[in-house]
Write a protein that holds these residues in place. Structure first.
Motif, PDB file in Angstrom:
ATOM      1  N   GLU A 304       0.816  -1.199   0.000  1.00  0.00           N
ATOM      2  CA  GLU A 304       0.000   0.000   0.000  1.00  0.00           C
ATOM      3  C   GLU A 304       0.864   1.268   0.000  1.00  0.00           C
ATOM      4  OE1 GLU A 304      -2.234  -3.361   0.679  1.00  0.00           O
ATOM      5  OE2 GLU A 304      -0.610  -2.679   1.985  1.00  0.00           O
ATOM      6  N   ASP A 332      -0.244  -8.174  -3.426  1.00  0.00           N
ATOM      7  CA  ASP A 332      -1.032  -7.919  -2.234  1.00  0.00           C
ATOM      8  C   ASP A 332      -1.174  -9.178  -1.382  1.00  0.00           C
ATOM      9  OD1 ASP A 332      -2.723  -6.154  -0.704  1.00  0.00           O
ATOM     10  OD2 ASP A 332      -4.378  -7.424  -1.346  1.00  0.00           O
ATOM     11  N   ASN A 334      -3.467 -10.226   2.229  1.00  0.00           N
ATOM     12  CA  ASN A 334      -4.650  -9.742   2.939  1.00  0.00           C
ATOM     13  C   ASN A 334      -4.253  -9.192   4.308  1.00  0.00           C
ATOM     14  OD1 ASN A 334      -7.286  -9.156   3.338  1.00  0.00           O
ATOM     15  ND2 ASN A 334      -7.917 -11.262   3.793  1.00  0.00           N
ATOM     16  N   ASP A 335      -3.658  -7.988   4.296  1.00  0.00           N
ATOM     17  CA  ASP A 335      -3.216  -7.373   5.545  1.00  0.00           C
ATOM     18  C   ASP A 335      -4.012  -6.127   5.885  1.00  0.00           C
ATOM     19  OD1 ASP A 335      -2.252  -5.908   3.448  1.00  0.00           O
ATOM     20  OD2 ASP A 335      -0.260  -5.577   4.296  1.00  0.00           O
ATOM     21  N   ASN A 336      -5.085  -5.899   5.161  1.00  0.00           N
ATOM     22  CA  ASN A 336      -5.945  -4.754   5.443  1.00  0.00           C
ATOM     23  C   ASN A 336      -7.381  -5.228   5.590  1.00  0.00           C
ATOM     24  OD1 ASN A 336      -4.295  -2.069   5.002  1.00  0.00           O
ATOM     25  ND2 ASN A 336      -3.644  -3.505   3.398  1.00  0.00           N
ATOM     26  N   ASP A 366     -11.432  -1.887   0.652  1.00  0.00           N
ATOM     27  CA  ASP A 366     -10.295  -2.644   1.170  1.00  0.00           C
ATOM     28  C   ASP A 366      -9.075  -2.209   0.392  1.00  0.00           C
ATOM     29  OD1 ASP A 366      -8.360  -4.654   1.836  1.00  0.00           O
ATOM     30  OD2 ASP A 366     -10.004  -5.950   2.487  1.00  0.00           O
ATOM     31  N   ASP A 368      -6.444  -3.628  -0.036  1.00  0.00           N
ATOM     32  CA  ASP A 368      -5.798  -4.731  -0.740  1.00  0.00           C
ATOM     33  C   ASP A 368      -6.310  -4.799  -2.168  1.00  0.00           C
ATOM     34  OD1 ASP A 368      -4.313  -5.550   1.516  1.00  0.00           O
ATOM     35  OD2 ASP A 368      -6.095  -6.524   2.333  1.00  0.00           O
ATOM     36  N   ASN A 372      -8.296 -10.255  -2.373  1.00  0.00           N
ATOM     37  CA  ASN A 372      -8.171  -9.737  -1.007  1.00  0.00           C
ATOM     38  C   ASN A 372      -8.990  -8.475  -0.806  1.00  0.00           C
ATOM     39  OD1 ASN A 372      -6.410 -11.806  -0.351  1.00  0.00           O
ATOM     40  ND2 ASN A 372      -4.616 -10.647  -1.011  1.00  0.00           N
ATOM     41  N   SER A 373      -9.371  -7.839  -1.910  1.00  0.00           N
ATOM     42  CA  SER A 373     -10.169  -6.626  -1.783  1.00  0.00           C
ATOM     43  C   SER A 373     -11.619  -6.852  -2.178  1.00  0.00           C
ATOM     44  CB  SER A 373      -9.577  -5.511  -2.659  1.00  0.00           C
ATOM     45  OG  SER A 373      -9.668  -5.852  -4.033  1.00  0.00           O
TER      46      SER A 373
END
Length: 1759
Positions: A304, A332, A334-336, A366, A368, A372-373
């Motif tokens: 990000e 990316d 999935n850390d958000n 999101d 990501d 992930n988003s």
């Protein structure tokens, strides 16, 4: 010639030597004639060299023999023993032996033989027969790159020939690229011709030829490898663009990628060092290894913050440096978490009636990327009111929401969770507050107010002018909806007034003096506070006037009016009027009733002052009315005047008399005297004075003469004496009349009851009764009856009976009301044989002594045989439902105390009630099991046990035995419901259903139940917990898969547990998640006559994968006066139209969610007439779907038909389409260009002649083409068809995605039905038996087209009406029964016979019931003898045939349990039946094989391999059943039915398994049956199976109860739908001749012929006439069968495991007989895995050449 003596002396050894001397003349004389003292080495074998002859003088029996003694150690020569001819025996070689000294012996035949010797000297001359030979087959040389032309190396070849034949010439044969090298032809010196570049060509493989200088045919080849040595003359070079992706959570030290560069140099010149070039202020989170070029992470990454890096990397080889850019994209992870745009969302909605109403949309983002988003929304915990669209975040209601108890609002809150779609999802949530309010249905409405207000010019500012009030009809629903605010909205009075916002008070805000006599207008708005807010407007007008000076004045203060009470409503009673001295509005008067008018029936004219009657007057209610009337002027401060008005009402006779009751009831005692008072009736009259006088009378009736009434007071008295026993009730009618009006009266009904008096007493008909009764009758038995009479009626006539005295204790009693005598005690226990009863008859009430009668009853008690008595009336027992026949249940016991022996002996039995499950021993009373029990069918038996003695007649005692069947676990559980549904796009974990299971067993053999899914493939979409909760494991898409069929296994908790597999169907419900797709639609409107009447012509909704979408369509382009679409639909309607035309219209369609789409519609109108129908062609198109035909073929067919008749100068018109079962009927007419219709027969003939063309161009199949529909025989059951092309009243709209066809209903023929049939096609059989035509209780049997009556004996005829029994003269054979019928007698034959007199046997096989095989007829039916591999009652079940390399592939086996059953037949000793291996890296598998003729089951669950094998041989060509069971790690294998004593090991094998693992985890690897797709699946898993293929037949294949077949296979190859084998082996007929051996190959055979024969049956003898002749370009190629290749590979695998190799097995033998004149030819060439060999003819000699592929070693062998 002297003899030759040879003396051999050996050191230190002494031998005795005997020498005998003979005359030299006795030895043979040898003569040698050398014909060829010099031989060429190329002379052929058999060349004559010399002739040796000899003479001898010794007498002897035979000639001299010749022998070659020495000089020929290689046996190159041959000396004929008899003739002495010396010839060349083997080819000579100058290079080996150049001359020979041969010693020959001539030996006579004497004894001992004498020999003479001679020498022969032969020289061998050289020929050029040797090719040069290189000293090395490969030379290796080196030369530096960039060097000028120079010497490289020398090569040497030697020729064994002599002289000029041995000279060698060198040349470069091939691979001398660009002529870089040259070689000296004489001495073989190799050198370069130019500078070499190692990077371009690092080494050269030159092929050098050394050829015989005299014969270039002789040559040798060598390979020269020239290695070019490197110098550092090239810089490193990057060979690719470096790009990589790395997840942002990569740890420090993680290797991203390796930089690879190349250097055309080698060795030390190519050693490259890597570094990252400094990029200024940017600090890179990466480093590079100097040697390996590996780039690693040295700092934490955050996509990000920065997701793209360009790293410049330098590569240096100590002399050169280059650099390249390395692109690194951070991917990316999935850390958000998803982040909502708001922490709390609020929305206000109104109460709803619809189920789904949009509330609002929540949005989360999101940081990501990609999956992930991708955010999925859900409500947690679930809400009963709302649901959220998982994809869009739209919140909708689940159900209608209404506000209870008229509450103003309802606040609801839900928590919406946003989850991303990462592998480990992240979550966040938000609160959504939804306020539900009442829907504001109505705007405020103003209450009436004066339309014109007069205001004096001088009123003060701030004065309230008027108060406007608005009300809201929503007041019953919501307080907010009725909170009204007022405001001014316009008008020329806006500057003069202000309004109070809350209460609507309008006040003056400005002086009006300047506006005298003007008219002002003001617009006032009332706004409510509802949702949505509504408003209304009111116009207020003001007239500005002067000051009000005078009050109104009446001329009188009091006014009186008189009116009759019957004055009609609407009549004017009077008028009041006042005067006012003011002018204008101040002098305008209005009248009103200000007091006394609360309940008055008057109204007053506001302006006129007229008093009007508005309600009927009633003097009886009110006679005087007093009211006050006020006159008010129109001034701002109005002034008033009053007048008092009195209205007197006068009475009229308008009311009839009214009785106080319409129904009177009275009573009078019987025998009462005349004049007795009965009752007084009373009536009233509401009128007054003389109008209220009443006269009473009785209306004439049947009983009015028996009573009298007083006309003045209504008193009724008797005029007769009454007898209750004769009549008890009288009805009379009383009349009350108005004295002044005889037509005004009323009536009342009087019911008079005559009360009885007890005049009579009861009396018995007789006073003595005699009765008999058996002592054995049960208590309650009726013995007899006594009867007494009483002549009174009613209650006084009721007679009651009772026992008196000692009679009450005799064991008898009498019924109080009926007089029946019955038994109250066991008579056998009374101990007497006679009883006397005293019975009293009396009336109700107390006994007075005069109202009773008495009778005596004598009862004789007869002794009888008493039945045995059981020790208990009821016995109870329990028995398990799996009890075996003979098991003990209970014991019953009875006792018979009769003294007569026959009466006391008895036996037990069960009452015949259909019981066959239990048996009672007739002597001992032991009850045991006699048949199979099933608690689920019959859980409780109520058995009646009898004990019957031997009396005559016998007496029987009974008892009851209740047997309760206890449960065992013998029923598998079953699902109660097999259907479920879930909406698509729901998040993983959505519950689909909670499975409910029933089990016919009882606890504990029922639940708790354990559930699991059979196929893992279904598990990818669903998960099933062990307690039966079925939920999704991922979001579902209905458009991809609308229905899932899940195989669910349910196991109960019984011991042992039982399980069943049930198909559970999950239907995916639709939601609007797919956008619409535009359609192009062609609408063909065909109408009859002159015009289309108009109407619905098709649904023009767009294409949409969703099924629940509601569409709204509107016309965007086109004639709106011609077409219309009702609101909220997509139904296209057409106005009436006349003529032919085509319209193009554009229709916009929307599903209310996605963007709208435009459909292009083409509407074509065309009419047809009677001439079209009379000349029509009928095309019968083979198609079961009209929709498919219209969409795919209609336009093509019309075009093809037009093209055909264009050639005939005609045009076609398709005017009708009619579905007819499996065909679509098309009606078309053909009209020539001159306007005349082409005859239907001619047009159909032309079409039929071009049928193939029409079919090919339109891609349809035409079943018939005709002009007469009756030619296709549409009518059934013998009906008559007649052509009748006409139209019906209905208009059919046939729809498809691309074409809509609108036409009237077409009918083309009529069917005239035979008697007994009905229907359009006469397809219905009328049941004549419904009319019950058969008489005399005969039986009616309906037949096709008629009926038949089966008459009772003694009747005959069509309706069994004749009663003549003609059957007495008819002999029905074979047990037949004669039946009388109207049309004669008929024999009803026994099964198996037919004919008039049942004289013939029925041929049940005549109908060919056996689909395959032969039929054998029997009396009651038939038997089908099926061919091999076919089974079933009708030979309808085929088995599948498996050929070489065949297989069927199915989904993986169930991991928990496997139940496999099949029947197979094969001759193959080693076969693979079933194989399911796991994927790479796992050793788990399951396999079913035939190994050495025995069935073998093996499996490995991860704890080691388990192998089960039976000894029964199955490779015998017959069908054998195989059953495999695996539950967990326990397995069993059974072959056929196991005979007693030979089960275990012979046909049954079981294993308790090894290890603790109980599931077979093969992942996604499919199971194959009958073989494998590829041998690699076996070779890669050594030790699992020993076979690879199956040849034979299989039937009844099932896995876990599911039949397997080609239709369920994922893939299949080389199988047959039927078993190809005959019942008898083809070898049994001995087809192979001449000693050939027949080999049975299941579906065919081959003959292995002996040495001299060939042919299919070895019937052809091999001879030169039958040899195969091949030309120079001909050849025969033999390809190794794939099955043989697989077999060899498998044998290699298995032998390798046993330590064997290929060389240890017997090698095959190849025999080839050839005859050729060619000196050079290839006879045989064999290519194998490890190399090849060939057999060839070279220069007339056989040569065997073998070359190994890996080592390249070449071997040659001359013959």
């Amino acid at each position: 010639m002297s003899s030759l003596t040879q003396l051999c002396i050996f050191p230190s050894l002494f031998f005795p030597l005997r020498t005998r001397f003979q005359n030299a003349s006795e030895f043979p004389t040898v003569y040698v004639d050398v014909l060829r003292p010099s031989l060429s080495e190329e002379d052929p074998e058999g060349t004559l060299v010399a002739l040796v002859s000899a003479e001898t003088s010794r007498p002897g029996p035979g000639p001299v023999s010749f022998y070659l003694v020495s000089g020929d150690s290689d046996h190159l020569f041959r000396l004929q023993q008899a003739t002495g001819q010396l010839t060349i025996h083997h080819p000579l070689d100058y290079e080996t032996n150049r001359d020979f000294l041969l010693l020959v012996e001539a030996r006579d035949a004497g004894s001992p033989p004498f020999s003479s010797y001679a020498e022969i000297h032969v020289n061998v001359t050289d020929v050029n027969d040797n090719a040069p030979q290189f000293t090395q087959s490969e030379y290796r040389c080196e030369v530096p790159e960039n060097s000028p032309a120079t010497w490289v190396c020398d090569v040497l070849a030697i020729d064994a020939d002599s002289g000029s034949y041995g000279k060698v010439q060198y040349s470069i044969l091939e691979r001398n690229i660009d002529h870089v090298f040259t070689i000296d032809s004489e001495n073989g010196m190799l050198s370069t011709t130019m500078i070499l570049d190692r990077e371009e060509i690092p080494e050269y493989h030159l092929t050098i030829v050394a050829a015989d200088k005299n014969n270039s045919f002789y040559k040798d080849i060598a390979v020269v490898l020239v290695v070019v040595l490197d110098t550092n003359d090239h810089a490193p070079r990057f060979t690719q663009i470096f790009f990589t992706e790395i997840p942002e959570d990569s740890p420090i030290g993680h290797t991203i990628l390796q930089i690879i560069s190349t250097d055309d140099d080698i060795g030390a010149n190519a050693v490259i060092a890597y570094s990252i070039i400094d990029q200024g202020d940017d600090v890179l989170p990466f480093s590079i290894d100097k040697t390996s070029g590996r780039i690693t992470v040295v700092m934490s990454l955050d996509r990000e913050s920065q997701d793209h890096y360009v790293v410049k990397v330098n590569a240096n080889d100590s002399a050169w440096s280059i650099s390249t850019d390395v692109t690194i994209d951070v991917t990316d992870v999935n850390d958000n978490k998803p982040v909502f745009t708001k922490k709390v969302y609020t929305a206000t909605v109104t109460e709803t009636r619809a189920q789904e109403v949009f509330v609002m949309r929540v949005v989360a983002t999101d940081a990501d990327l990609e999956q992930n988003s991708q955010i999925v929304y859900l409500i947690d915990p679930p809400s009963e009111w709302f649901w959220v669209n998982a994809s869009t975040g739209d919140i909708l209601t689940k159900q209608p929401i209404s506000l209870l108890h008229q509450s103003a609002s309802l606040s609801l809150s839900i928590t919406v969770v946003a989850s991303d779609c990462g592998n480990v999802p992240s979550y966040s949530n938000t609160m959504v507050m939804v306020t539900v309010v009442q829907y504001n249905h109505f705007p405020p409405s103003f209450l009436p107010f004066p339309p014109l207000l007069s205001i004096p010019f001088n009123i003060a500012m701030g004065t309230e002018v008027v108060r406007l009030t608005a009300v809201d009809r929503d007041s019953n629903h919501s307080k907010s909806n009725t909170t009204i605010e007022y405001s001014l909205a316009g008008g020329n009075a806006s500057d003069f007034f202000v309004i109070n916002v809350d209460d609507g008070r309008l006040m003056l805000n400005r002086i009006l003096r300047q506006s005298l006599n003007s008219l002002l207008m003001l617009v006032v708005t009332a706004n409510d506070q509802g949702f949505p807010p509504l408003s209304s407007h009111a116009d207020v007008q003001f007239e500005i006037t002067g000051e009000n000076q005078f009050s109104p004045q009446f001329s009188e203060t009091y006014v009186t009016f008189s009116v009759p009470e019957d004055l009609p409503v609407g009549s004017v009673i009077g008028k009041v009027q006042a005067e006012d001295g003011d002018d204008g509005v101040n002098g305008v008067l209005s009248y009103s009733i200000t007091s006394g008018n609360k309940y008055s029936p008057f109204s007053l004219g506001q302006r006129s002052g007229l008093i009007t009657l508005v309600e009927r007057l009633d003097y009886e209610k009110q006679g005087v009315y007093r009211i006050q009337i006020t006159a008010k002027d129109g001034g701002w401060i109005s002034k008033t005047g009053t007048v008092n008005v009195t209205v007197n009402v006068s009475d009229v006779n308008d009311n009839p008399p009214v009785f106080t009751s319409s129904q009177y009831t009275a009573s009078v005692l019987e025998n009462s005297a005349v004049g007795t008072l009965v009752l007084q009736v009373r009536a009233t009259d509401a009128d007054s004075s003389a109008n209220a006088y009443i006269t009473y009378s009785l209306m004439a009736s049947g009983h009015s003469g028996q009573f009298a009434i007083d006309s003045r007071n209504g008193t009724i008295t008797t005029r007769d004496i009454f007898d209750f026993e004769l009549k008890q009730t009288f009805e009379i009618t009383a009349k009350a009349s108005d004295a002044g009006n005889r037509h005004s009266f009323s009536i009342a009904h009087v019911n008079i009851q005559v009360s009885g008096v007890n005049e009579f007493s009861p009396a018995f008909l007789q006073h003595k009764f005699n009765l008999s009764v058996s002592e054995s009758v049960p208590v309650g038995t009726r013995v007899g009856k006594v009867t007494a009479t009483d002549f009174d009626e009613g209650l006084d006539g009721l007679v009651f009976y009772l026992l008196i005295g000692q009679s009450r204790w005799t064991g008898f009693d009498v019924d109080e009301q009926s007089g029946e005598i019955y038994i109250t005690a066991d008579l056998r226990k009374q101990g007497y044989s006679h009883a006397t009863l005293r019975i009293l008859a009396k009336n109700r009430g107390i006994i007075t002594g005069l109202d009773v009668d008495e009778a005596l009853v004598h009862i004789n008690i007869v002794d009888t045989n008493d039945p045995p008595e059981f020790s208990s009336v009821l016995y109870r027992a329990e028995v398990r439902e799996d009890s075996l026949v003979g098991n003990y249940v209970s014991r019953v016991a009875a006792l018979d105390q009769d003294s007569v022996p026959e009466w006391s002996r008895f036996s037990y039995s069960f009452l015949q009630d259909g019981n066959s499950s239990f048996f009672v021993d007739p002597v001992s009373g032991l009850v045991s099991v006699s048949g199979p029990l099933d608690r689920e069918l019959w859980p409780l038996y109520n058995l009646t046990v009898t004990a019957t003695d031997q009396g005559s007649p016998p007496a029987t005692g009974t008892a009851y035995l209740v047997v309760t069947i206890t449960d065992v676990n013998d029923n598998a559980p079953t699902l109660v419901n097999t259907q479920g549904q879930v909406k698509e796009n729901q998040p993983a974990g959505t519950i689909v259903a909670r499975l409910n299971t029933s089990d016919a067993d009882l606890p504990p053999n029922q639940g708790p139940f354990t559930y699991w899914l059979v196929q893992p493939a279904s598990g990818r979409s669903f998960t099933l917990t062990s307690d039966g909760v079925l939920s999704t494991s991922r979001p579902l898409d209905r458009e991809v898969n609308s229905v899932f069929h899940l195989s669910v296994v349910i196991s109960d908790a019984g011991t042992p547990p039982l399980s069943s597999t049930t198909m559970f169907n999950v239907r995916v419900e639709d939601e609007n998640d797919n956008p619409s797709v535009p359609r192009n639609i062609y609408i063909e409107v065909k109408y009859y006559g002159s015009a289309f009447p108009g109407g619905f012509i098709g649904d023009v909704r767009p294409e949409d994968q969703d099924v629940v979408d509601a569409f709204n369509c509107s016309i965007r382009n086109g004639p709106l006066n011609m077409f219309s679409i009702p609101d909220g639909t997509c139904e296209l309607w057409s106005s009436p139209y006349q003529g032919e035309a085509t319209y193009n219209i554009t229709i916009e369609a929307t599903d209310h969610l996605h963007p709208p789409v435009n459909n292009s519609i083409y509407v074509n109108y065309k009419g047809f007439t009677n001439a079209s129908m009379d000349s029509c062609i009928l095309f019968y198109v083979a198609s079961t779907s009209v929709e498919d035909f219209l969409s795919l073929n209609y336009l093509k067919f019309v075009k093809a038909l037009d093209s055909l008749f264009n050639l005939q100068a005609s045009k076609t018109h398709m005017f009708g389409i009619k579905p007819t079962g499996d065909k679509v009927l098309l009606l078309a007419a053909v009209k020539s260009y001159n306007g005349q219709h082409l005859n239907g027969e001619v047009a159909s003939s032309i079409s039929a002649a071009h049928r193939r063309l029409l079919e090919a161009q339109s891609n349809v199949t035409l079943s018939y083409i005709t002009s007469d529909p009756c030619l296709v025989n549409p009518c059934l059951n013998g009906a008559t068809c007649s052509k009748n092309v006409h139209i019906g009243p209905e208009v059919f709209v046939l729809e498809s995605p691309s074409v809509i066809f609108v036409s009237p209903q077409n009918e083309i023929f009529n069917c005239s039905c035979s008697a007994g049939f009905a229907g359009t096609l006469c397809e219905l059989d009328i049941d004549e038996c419904d009319e019950r035509p058969c008489e005399n209780e005969s039986v009616c049997v309906n037949n096709p087209g008629g009926f038949r009556c089966h008459c009772q004996r003694g009747f005959s005829g069509l309706y069994c009406s004749a009663d003549v029994d003609v059957c007495l003269e008819v002999d029905c054979q074979h047990g037949g029964t004669c039946l009388n019928m109207d049309d004669g007698v008929h024999c009803d034959c026994s099964p198996g016979y037919e004919g008039e007199f049942c004289e013939r046997s029925v041929n049940h096989c005549a109908s060919a019931p056996c689909l395959q095989g032969n039929c054998t007829n029997g009396l009651t039916g038939y038997i089908c003898h099926c061919p091999f591999g076919v089974s079933g009652i009708h030979c309808e079940e085929d088995s599948y045939g498996f050929e070489e390399l065949s297989y069927m592939e199915f989904p993986p086996l169930d991991p928990r349990s496997n139940f496999v059953s099949l029947e197979l037949a094969t001759l193959q000793q080693n076969s693979l039946l079933l194989y399911n291996p796991a994927g790479p890296g796992s050793a788990e598998y399951m396999a079913l094989e035939v190994v050495k003729g025995r069935v073998c089951l093996s499996y490995d669950l991860g704890s080691g391999s388990v192998r089960l094998q039976t000894e029964r041989q199955v490779a015998d060509g017959r069908f054998h059943s195989i059953t495999v069971r695996r539950i967990g790690n326990i397995g069993s294998l059974q072959v056929d039915h196991c005979p007693d004593g030979k089960a275990t090991g012979f046909c049954l094998s079981q294993s308790k398994g090894i290890g603790s693992k109980r599931t077979l985890d093969v992942g996604g690897s499919n199971m194959t049956f009958g073989g494998v797709r590829s041998i690699e699946s076996v070779l890669l898993r050594p030790g699992q199976v020993q076979t690879h293929d199956f040849v034979g037949c299989v039937r009844n294949m099932k896995v876990n109860g599911i039949p397997l077949g080609p239709s369920k296979a994922l893939a299949a190859y080389n199988f047959l739908e039927r078993c190809p084998r005959a019942a008898v082996s083809p070898c049994l007929s001995g087809p192979c001749l001449n000693g050939g051996v027949c080999q049975d190959l299941w579906s065919h055979y081959i003959c292995q012929c002996t040495h001299r024969y060939t042919g299919t049956t070895c019937n052809t003898e091999i001879s030169e006439e039958r040899v195969l002749q091949l030309g120079s370009s001909d050849y025969i190629e033999y390809v190794v069968r794939e099955s043989y290749r697989r077999e060899q590979q498998l044998r290699d695998l298995l032998d390798g495991g046993r330590g064997e190799t290929e060389s240890s097995r017997d090698l095959s033998e190849i025999e080839v007989k050839v005859k050729t004149v060619e000196r050079d030819a290839v006879l045989l060439f064999v290519l194998g895995r490890k190399g090849h060999f060939e057999l060839r003819v070279m220069d007339g000699n056989l040569l065997y050449v073998s070359r190994a592929r890996t080592s390249g070693v070449l071997s040659e062998l001359d013959f």
